[in-house]
Design a protein around this motif. Sequence first.
Motif, PDB file in Angstrom:
ATOM      1  N   VAL A   1      -3.168  14.841  17.233  1.00  0.00           N
ATOM      2  CA  VAL A   1      -2.914  13.527  16.633  1.00  0.00           C
ATOM      3  C   VAL A   1      -1.883  12.797  17.490  1.00  0.00           C
ATOM      4  N   GLY A   2      -2.249  11.626  18.012  1.00  0.00           N
ATOM      5  CA  GLY A   2      -1.337  10.888  18.873  1.00  0.00           C
ATOM      6  C   GLY A   2      -1.312  11.450  20.279  1.00  0.00           C
TER       7      GLY A   2
ATOM      8  N   ARG B   1      -7.574   7.340   9.987  1.00  0.00           N
ATOM      9  CA  ARG B   1      -8.770   6.870  10.699  1.00  0.00           C
ATOM     10  C   ARG B   1      -9.431   8.001  11.477  1.00  0.00           C
ATOM     11  N   LEU B   2      -8.623   8.841  12.087  1.00  0.00           N
ATOM     12  CA  LEU B   2      -9.132   9.947  12.894  1.00  0.00           C
ATOM     13  C   LEU B   2      -9.959  10.921  12.076  1.00  0.00           C
TER      14      LEU B   2
ATOM     15  N   GLU C   1       2.291   3.897  11.834  1.00  0.00           N
ATOM     16  CA  GLU C   1       1.143   3.759  12.735  1.00  0.00           C
ATOM     17  C   GLU C   1       0.463   5.100  12.982  1.00  0.00           C
ATOM     18  N   GLN C   2       1.261   6.147  13.090  1.00  0.00           N
ATOM     19  CA  GLN C   2       0.674   7.475  13.294  1.00  0.00           C
ATOM     20  C   GLN C   2      -0.017   7.963  12.029  1.00  0.00           C
ATOM     21  N   PHE C   3       0.545   7.599  10.881  1.00  0.00           N
ATOM     22  CA  PHE C   3      -0.099   7.929   9.604  1.00  0.00           C
ATOM     23  C   PHE C   3      -1.464   7.252   9.515  1.00  0.00           C
ATOM     24  N   ASP C   4      -1.517   5.981   9.857  1.00  0.00           N
ATOM     25  CA  ASP C   4      -2.779   5.247   9.851  1.00  0.00           C
ATOM     26  C   ASP C   4      -3.751   5.842  10.872  1.00  0.00           C
TER      27      ASP C   4
ATOM     28  N   LYS D   1      -8.573   7.220   1.677  1.00  0.00           N
ATOM     29  CA  LYS D   1      -7.406   6.422   1.289  1.00  0.00           C
ATOM     30  C   LYS D   1      -6.122   7.081   1.759  1.00  0.00           C
ATOM     31  N   GLY D   2      -5.224   6.260   2.289  1.00  0.00           N
ATOM     32  CA  GLY D   2      -3.895   6.730   2.635  1.00  0.00           C
ATOM     33  C   GLY D   2      -2.860   5.948   1.856  1.00  0.00           C
ATOM     34  N   ILE D   3      -1.943   6.644   1.205  1.00  0.00           N
ATOM     35  CA  ILE D   3      -0.894   5.984   0.417  1.00  0.00           C
ATOM     36  C   ILE D   3       0.453   6.323   1.029  1.00  0.00           C
ATOM     37  N   LEU D   4       1.051   5.341   1.686  1.00  0.00           N
ATOM     38  CA  LEU D   4       2.353   5.490   2.317  1.00  0.00           C
ATOM     39  C   LEU D   4       3.399   4.814   1.434  1.00  0.00           C
TER      40      LEU D   4
END
Length: 311
Positions: free
Chosen positions: A132-133, A175-176, A168-171, A181-184
């Motif tokens: 990731v990243g 997507r990856l 941004e890394q969470f998003d 759904k992602g809840i930050l």
Amino acid sequence: MEIKINRTADTVLMVRPRDFGYNIETGIDNEFQIKPALGPVELKKNANAEFQAMVDGLRKNGITVLILEPPIINDITTPDAIFPNNWFSTEHDGTILTYPMMAKNRQAERRLLEIEKLLNKNGYIIRNCINVGRLDEPEKFLEGTGSLIIDHVDEVVYAARSERCHPEQFDNFIRLRFYLKGILFDTKSSAGNPIYHTNVMMSLGEKYAVICLECIRDKKQRNLVLETLNKSFDVMEITMDQMENHFCGNILEVRNQKNKSFIVMSENAKKGFTKDQKKFLERYGEILSFDLPTIETIGGGSARCMMAEIF
């Protein structure tokens, strides 16, 4: 082939704490770490004894524990290697994910080839290895399932924004892996600082959730988290004191090979829960508690941090 999806794993990977000690780099934002009064030799001895007692206790109850032994590298020390879930995680489709960690001295913990060998040796199928990243990511960190609380069934990921969880890394992660759904959300400790890892204030079992809602100060964010959790989980709230002084949020439900559920925590966490809260948890699994005073106090992480789930 149809993949059976569970929220909980029946295998965990743990890393023996050969170099355990107070990590100055992570102590910058980890308020749970306390500088030791003991010398390094005694610290390592105590941490290794606590680690082995937990491994033995898990195995005694039929839970599969894989141990990644520390490498012998004379000029590199890895004081936080006991917390492997920060640098890698696994998913049900046979994917291993690795993550960018904030502390420079934690980068030597990343031993993907050795993880592959260990899993292959024990009959696990690996289909993909994804980072990731960037491999040399300088600022957009995301520390595995320390930062990410993943609902594998509903495909929802919860995360508390911090130095260890860049939005941004969470998003990028969402997507990856094509999560729905992602809840930050934002958190504050009693000292007013972001909680360094989401998994010290929140835990998901197969059918229940434990969360410190008090540290989510924004009402809209708090309501969104609670409303989403309530759709699939029986939610139990813990207090700021229970989170900060007892690690009551740093627990993990696992299953043994007979599909019996256990809720793993420290003895400190068990003592921190009220009688009614323990009854609540026992509806979903047998409580397994381990005495981890050295690891909790000096390392700033508890039982959940010591286990990387193998799906």
